[in-house]
Design a protein around this motif. Structure first.
Motif, PDB file in Angstrom:
ATOM      1  N   ASP A   8     -48.798  13.332  43.302  1.00  0.00           N
ATOM      2  CA  ASP A   8     -49.169  12.298  42.331  1.00  0.00           C
ATOM      3  C   ASP A   8     -48.687  10.938  42.831  1.00  0.00           C
ATOM      4  O   ASP A   8     -47.482  10.730  42.999  1.00  0.00           O
ATOM      5  CB  ASP A   8     -48.524  12.612  40.970  1.00  0.00           C
ATOM      6  CG  ASP A   8     -48.784  11.508  39.956  1.00  0.00           C
ATOM      7  OD1 ASP A   8     -49.886  10.933  39.973  1.00  0.00           O
ATOM      8  OD2 ASP A   8     -47.876  11.219  39.142  1.00  0.00           O
ATOM      9  N   THR A  11     -46.768   5.133  39.686  1.00  0.00           N
ATOM     10  CA  THR A  11     -46.458   3.720  39.870  1.00  0.00           C
ATOM     11  C   THR A  11     -45.007   3.558  40.310  1.00  0.00           C
ATOM     12  O   THR A  11     -44.709   2.760  41.193  1.00  0.00           O
ATOM     13  CB  THR A  11     -46.663   2.960  38.543  1.00  0.00           C
ATOM     14  OG1 THR A  11     -47.898   3.371  37.975  1.00  0.00           O
ATOM     15  CG2 THR A  11     -46.664   1.461  38.755  1.00  0.00           C
ATOM     16  N   SER A  12     -44.138   4.368  39.704  1.00  0.00           N
ATOM     17  CA  SER A  12     -42.715   4.239  40.029  1.00  0.00           C
ATOM     18  C   SER A  12     -42.335   5.114  41.215  1.00  0.00           C
ATOM     19  O   SER A  12     -41.327   4.870  41.855  1.00  0.00           O
ATOM     20  CB  SER A  12     -41.854   4.595  38.815  1.00  0.00           C
ATOM     21  OG  SER A  12     -42.055   5.940  38.452  1.00  0.00           O
ATOM     22  N   LYS A  15     -44.798  11.662  43.581  1.00  0.00           N
ATOM     23  CA  LYS A  15     -44.186  12.944  43.209  1.00  0.00           C
ATOM     24  C   LYS A  15     -44.988  14.057  43.847  1.00  0.00           C
ATOM     25  O   LYS A  15     -46.223  14.011  43.811  1.00  0.00           O
ATOM     26  CB  LYS A  15     -44.202  13.102  41.690  1.00  0.00           C
ATOM     27  CG  LYS A  15     -43.438  11.994  41.011  1.00  0.00           C
ATOM     28  CD  LYS A  15     -43.716  11.944  39.552  1.00  0.00           C
ATOM     29  CE  LYS A  15     -43.162  10.638  39.014  1.00  0.00           C
ATOM     30  NZ  LYS A  15     -43.138  10.581  37.587  1.00  0.00           N
ATOM     31  N   GLY A 259     -45.125   7.986  30.508  1.00  0.00           N
ATOM     32  CA  GLY A 259     -44.628   7.639  31.838  1.00  0.00           C
ATOM     33  C   GLY A 259     -44.379   6.143  31.863  1.00  0.00           C
ATOM     34  O   GLY A 259     -43.967   5.556  30.855  1.00  0.00           O
ATOM     35  N   THR A 260     -44.629   5.505  33.020  1.00  0.00           N
ATOM     36  CA  THR A 260     -44.554   4.047  33.073  1.00  0.00           C
ATOM     37  C   THR A 260     -45.467   3.480  31.982  1.00  0.00           C
ATOM     38  O   THR A 260     -45.084   2.614  31.201  1.00  0.00           O
ATOM     39  CB  THR A 260     -45.006   3.540  34.462  1.00  0.00           C
ATOM     40  OG1 THR A 260     -44.225   4.196  35.448  1.00  0.00           O
ATOM     41  CG2 THR A 260     -44.853   2.038  34.582  1.00  0.00           C
ATOM     42  N   ALA A 300     -42.703   4.660  28.625  1.00  0.00           N
ATOM     43  CA  ALA A 300     -41.258   4.817  28.794  1.00  0.00           C
ATOM     44  C   ALA A 300     -40.684   3.704  29.678  1.00  0.00           C
ATOM     45  O   ALA A 300     -39.469   3.508  29.720  1.00  0.00           O
ATOM     46  CB  ALA A 300     -40.955   6.183  29.392  1.00  0.00           C
ATOM     47  N   SER A 301     -41.556   2.963  30.364  1.00  0.00           N
ATOM     48  CA  SER A 301     -41.064   1.844  31.184  1.00  0.00           C
ATOM     49  C   SER A 301     -40.373   0.788  30.313  1.00  0.00           C
ATOM     50  O   SER A 301     -39.473   0.090  30.778  1.00  0.00           O
ATOM     51  CB  SER A 301     -42.205   1.209  31.975  1.00  0.00           C
ATOM     52  OG  SER A 301     -43.253   0.866  31.105  1.00  0.00           O
ATOM     53  N   ALA A 304     -36.922   1.993  30.107  1.00  0.00           N
ATOM     54  CA  ALA A 304     -36.228   1.775  31.386  1.00  0.00           C
ATOM     55  C   ALA A 304     -35.819   0.305  31.514  1.00  0.00           C
ATOM     56  O   ALA A 304     -34.719  -0.012  31.954  1.00  0.00           O
ATOM     57  CB  ALA A 304     -37.131   2.187  32.546  1.00  0.00           C
ATOM     58  N   LEU A 319     -29.391   7.251  25.301  1.00  0.00           N
ATOM     59  CA  LEU A 319     -30.039   7.791  24.097  1.00  0.00           C
ATOM     60  C   LEU A 319     -29.056   8.620  23.278  1.00  0.00           C
ATOM     61  O   LEU A 319     -29.144   8.665  22.045  1.00  0.00           O
ATOM     62  CB  LEU A 319     -31.283   8.602  24.486  1.00  0.00           C
ATOM     63  CG  LEU A 319     -32.393   7.764  25.142  1.00  0.00           C
ATOM     64  CD1 LEU A 319     -33.632   8.593  25.385  1.00  0.00           C
ATOM     65  CD2 LEU A 319     -32.744   6.544  24.296  1.00  0.00           C
ATOM     66  N   GLY A 399     -44.527  13.539  30.676  1.00  0.00           N
ATOM     67  CA  GLY A 399     -43.972  12.297  31.222  1.00  0.00           C
ATOM     68  C   GLY A 399     -42.473  12.212  30.960  1.00  0.00           C
ATOM     69  O   GLY A 399     -41.913  12.974  30.159  1.00  0.00           O
ATOM     70  N   GLY A 400     -41.827  11.276  31.641  1.00  0.00           N
ATOM     71  CA  GLY A 400     -40.367  11.132  31.561  1.00  0.00           C
ATOM     72  C   GLY A 400     -39.861  10.977  30.133  1.00  0.00           C
ATOM     73  O   GLY A 400     -38.804  11.494  29.783  1.00  0.00           O
ATOM     74  N   GLY A 401     -40.609  10.268  29.280  1.00  0.00           N
ATOM     75  CA  GLY A 401     -40.167  10.034  27.903  1.00  0.00           C
ATOM     76  C   GLY A 401     -40.086  11.310  27.089  1.00  0.00           C
ATOM     77  O   GLY A 401     -39.317  11.393  26.113  1.00  0.00           O
ATOM     78  N   SER A 404     -36.769  13.299  26.053  1.00  0.00           N
ATOM     79  CA  SER A 404     -35.835  12.929  24.992  1.00  0.00           C
ATOM     80  C   SER A 404     -36.218  13.570  23.654  1.00  0.00           C
ATOM     81  O   SER A 404     -37.224  13.188  23.030  1.00  0.00           O
ATOM     82  CB  SER A 404     -35.823  11.407  24.828  1.00  0.00           C
ATOM     83  OG  SER A 404     -35.240  11.065  23.591  1.00  0.00           O
ATOM     84  N   TRP A 407     -36.585  10.926  20.896  1.00  0.00           N
ATOM     85  CA  TRP A 407     -37.850  10.162  20.926  1.00  0.00           C
ATOM     86  C   TRP A 407     -39.022  11.034  20.456  1.00  0.00           C
ATOM     87  O   TRP A 407     -39.905  10.576  19.726  1.00  0.00           O
ATOM     88  CB  TRP A 407     -38.085   9.640  22.355  1.00  0.00           C
ATOM     89  CG  TRP A 407     -38.796   8.315  22.422  1.00  0.00           C
ATOM     90  CD1 TRP A 407     -39.242   7.565  21.369  1.00  0.00           C
ATOM     91  CD2 TRP A 407     -39.113   7.590  23.610  1.00  0.00           C
ATOM     92  NE1 TRP A 407     -39.810   6.402  21.830  1.00  0.00           N
ATOM     93  CE2 TRP A 407     -39.748   6.394  23.197  1.00  0.00           C
ATOM     94  CE3 TRP A 407     -38.928   7.812  24.966  1.00  0.00           C
ATOM     95  CZ2 TRP A 407     -40.206   5.437  24.120  1.00  0.00           C
ATOM     96  CZ3 TRP A 407     -39.373   6.859  25.876  1.00  0.00           C
ATOM     97  CH2 TRP A 407     -40.009   5.689  25.457  1.00  0.00           C
TER      98      TRP A 407
HETATM   99  N1  LIG Z   1     -33.806  11.326  29.620  1.00  0.00           N
HETATM  100  C1  LIG Z   1     -34.841  10.529  29.397  1.00  0.00           C
HETATM  101  N2  LIG Z   1     -35.303  10.338  28.151  1.00  0.00           N
HETATM  102  C2  LIG Z   1     -36.358   9.530  27.907  1.00  0.00           C
HETATM  103  N3  LIG Z   1     -37.025   8.861  28.866  1.00  0.00           N
HETATM  104  C3  LIG Z   1     -36.608   9.019  30.124  1.00  0.00           C
HETATM  105  C4  LIG Z   1     -35.507   9.847  30.469  1.00  0.00           C
HETATM  106  N4  LIG Z   1     -35.365   9.794  31.809  1.00  0.00           N
HETATM  107  C5  LIG Z   1     -36.314   8.962  32.275  1.00  0.00           C
HETATM  108  N5  LIG Z   1     -37.074   8.490  31.267  1.00  0.00           N
HETATM  109  C6  LIG Z   1     -38.213   7.570  31.332  1.00  0.00           C
HETATM  110  O1  LIG Z   1     -39.218   8.171  32.114  1.00  0.00           O
HETATM  111  C7  LIG Z   1     -39.981   7.130  32.744  1.00  0.00           C
HETATM  112  C8  LIG Z   1     -40.615   7.689  34.015  1.00  0.00           C
HETATM  113  O2  LIG Z   1     -41.502   8.686  33.637  1.00  0.00           O
HETATM  114  P1  LIG Z   1     -42.550   9.291  34.655  1.00  0.00           P
HETATM  115  O3  LIG Z   1     -43.391  10.264  33.892  1.00  0.00           O
HETATM  116  O4  LIG Z   1     -41.791   9.812  35.810  1.00  0.00           O
HETATM  117  O5  LIG Z   1     -43.373   7.974  35.038  1.00  0.00           O
HETATM  118  P2  LIG Z   1     -44.485   7.658  36.162  1.00  0.00           P
HETATM  119  O6  LIG Z   1     -45.325   8.903  36.317  1.00  0.00           O
HETATM  120  O7  LIG Z   1     -45.257   6.519  35.613  1.00  0.00           O
HETATM  121  O8  LIG Z   1     -43.778   7.286  37.433  1.00  0.00           O
HETATM  122  C9  LIG Z   1     -39.017   5.997  32.987  1.00  0.00           C
HETATM  123  O9  LIG Z   1     -39.684   4.778  32.714  1.00  0.00           O
HETATM  124  C10 LIG Z   1     -37.863   6.261  32.012  1.00  0.00           C
HETATM  125  O10 LIG Z   1     -37.812   5.267  31.012  1.00  0.00           O
END
Ligand SMILES: Nc1ncnc2c1ncn2[C@@H]1O[C@H](COP(=O)(O)OP(=O)(O)O)[C@@H](O)[C@H]1O
Ligand SMILES: O=C(CO)[C@@H](O)[C@H](O)COP(=O)(O)O
Length: 490
Positions: A8, A11-12, A15, A259-260, A300-301, A304, A319, A399-401, A404, A407
């Motif tokens: 993938d 942007t950040s 992967k 994600g971002t 989630a950006s 961040a 958090l 996604g990263g968010g 949590s 959240w």
């Molecule tokens: N423990 C966490 N809880 C909530 N959000 C998180 C946590 N760890 C990382 N993130 C968020 O996840 C985001 C990255 O998610 P990701 O799906 O990897 O993004 P992308 O695919 O756009 O690169 C970051 O912007 C960050 O804010």
């Protein structure tokens, strides 16, 4: 045992993961990417960085699981959508790629809408600055020497495909985000390509996401230590790839992605465009399927960004502090539009705002407001999709968010829907890309490959909290309306 790789181009980070034929993840890695913002509204990356990061990620997979890596039969690609990679006839990249969250081409959107009055019906969405076509009009106007040299236009993951295979190929779900795709017919729209001043010969060949798009070039195979017979699948834009990964492939299947960016995504088995609310109706990565999506530029950006601002690099720790601290200022609002907004505002000029600070406001209040503000922007997304006739009762989350629980509970309450967390949900688009590689290499059925992963948790909304949030969301909406004229350029 046959193995598959999913990559993938986020942007950040790039992967990558390696799975076996039972979809068990054997190795995974992330390689961070820089982003450049040389002027207000601009957002760019160097395609060479994507390739270098891809090579590094593949080396890591090889070191982690050498036998499985050597047994790779197919690679699937996913990537950030809408980016414009411009190449000349000698395959040189002409300028930095202009990304999905770049807001410079507002004027060109108006011009394109004027030239193609039924653009929204054909392309599934009205013109907005993040999309590829208006960026090309911007280049034509501001960098005519570059425009004159263009021999190939590629999307981010398709540039990586070019480096892997030497072929200029895209697939429907990413082509969908260019504004050049006739979404119903699943082919380039000659009318919209012409309205952008492009020769149709610059457009890549189109395949379905689950089709084979080619095999590795001898040069790439040798550099990566893979067999030149390795198939490269069509793959998908990251939104659709996230859907494939979570098993969102049938009518009404829905999920949010944090994600971002942020996305609210629902699968359709017919093409039902609803451009009025800035809903995106795009081809899915499987033949005969589409999806409706609200796309938010700040997912989630935004968290961040806030974490960095308050000097806490560990988001999990931050958090936990928020959860342990009762709100001192529960009236605080945050508009999350740091990079402007797409659905529902189409406003590249909007910016982030904290509103209602008082002397008691603490760091944890600010972070809570950021979490709420992003969730409220998804409530706007939900309203936009509801006007388009789509109202899911249950959604997955990726996604990263989605890592949590705090959240996710907030999202369930704000949206008033049940959130379902699947095992490995955070693997997201790279996993979906690997699944598309399986489909391309084996011809197995979608139903057997694109299943929903096992459920880890379900989070039900609390109706009292949903009602409380409804009032706050109304204030959030009013605040944007009041400030909108102030965001506009002078
Ligand atoms: N423990 C966490 N809880 C909530 N959000 C998180 C946590 N760890 C990382 N993130 C968020 O996840 C985001 C990255 O998610 P990701 O799906 O990897 O993004 P992308 O695919 O756009 O690169 C970051 O912007 C960050 O804010
Ligand atoms: O613009 C969109 C979808 O329309 C974004 O989804 C981009 O495709 C990039 O997203 P990240 O995965 O990097 O958050």
């Amino acid at each position: 045992m046959a193995c598959y790789i999913g990559i993938d181009i986020g942007t950040s980070a790039v992967k990558a993961l390696l799975i076996d034929e039972n979809q068990f993840v054997l190795a995974e890695t992330d390689v961070a990417l820089p982003i450049s913002r040389p002027h207000p509204l601009w957002s760019e990356q160097d395609p060479e960085d994507w390739w270098q990061a891809t090579e590094k990620a593949l080396r890591t997979l090889k070191d982690a699981a050498p036998a499985a890596y050597a047994a790779t039969v197919a690679i699937g690609l996913s990537g950030q959508m809408h980016g414009a990679v411009l190449m000349d006839k000698a395959d040189r990249v002409l300028r930095p790629a202009i990304l999905w969250n770049d807001g410079r081409s507002h004027a060109e959107c108006t011009a394109l809408e004027h030239r193609v009055p039924d653009l929204g019906q054909i392309a599934g969405v009205p013109a907005m600055p993040g999309f590829t076509a208006p960026k090309l009009l911007w280049v034509a106007r501001h960098e005519p020497e570059t425009f004159a040299e263009i021999a190939h236009v590629l999307l981010p993951k398709d540039y990586v495909r070019f480096r892997l295979t030497g072929a200029y190929v895209s697939e429907m779900s990413d082509a969908a985000g260019t504004l050049w795709l006739d979404e119903a017919e699943r082919r380039w729209s000659p009318e919209i390509v012409a309205a952008t001043g492009l020769d149709p010969a610059v457009m890549p060949r189109l395949v379905e996401g689950s089709d084979a798009a080619g095999t590795l070039s001898a040069k790439a195979a040798a550099a990566l230590g893979l067999d030149p017979k390795v198939i490269v699948a069509g793959g998908a834009g990251d939104a659709a790839a996230g859907g494939i990964g979570i098993g969102a492939v049938d009518e009404g299947d829905a999920f949010i992605s944090l994600g971002t960016s942020g996305q609210y995504f629902v699968v359709n088995e017919t093409y039902r465009p609803y451009p009025a609310a800035y809903v995106h109706t795009f081809a899915h990565a499987l033949p005969g399927r589409w999806f409706q999506m609200a796309a938010m530029l700040n997912g989630a950006s935004a968290l961040a960004w806030a974490a960095q601002l308050v000097g806490e690099a560990d988001i999990g720790k931050l958090l936990a502090r928020v959860e342990a601290t009762p709100a001192k200022n529960s009236e605080l609002l945050f508009l999350p539009y740091l990079a402007g907004e797409r659905t529902p505002h189409n406003d590249p000029y909007a910016r982030g705002v904290f509103f209602g600070l008082d002397p008691a406001t603490e760091t944890t209040d600010l972070i809570r407001a950021v979490l709420e503000g992003v969730a409220f922007s998804f409530a706007d997304a939900q309203s936009a999709l509801a006007t388009a006739g789509t109202r899911p009762k249950q959604m997955g989350a990726i996604g990263g968010g989605a890592k949590s629980p705090l959240w996710m509970k907030m999202f369930a309450d704000v949206l008033g829907v049940q959130i379902v967390l699947h095992e490995g949900g955070a693997k997201g688009p790279a996993f979906g890309a690997a699944r598309l590689a399986i489909l391309a290499a084996t011809g197995q059925s979608t139903a057997s490959v694109c299943t929903a992963p096992p459920i880890n948790a379900t989070i039900d909304p609390d109706p009292a909290a949903t009602a409380r949030y409804a009032e706050k969301i109304e204030r959030f909406r009013r605040l944007y309306k009041v400030l909108k004229p102030e965001f506009a350029p002078r």
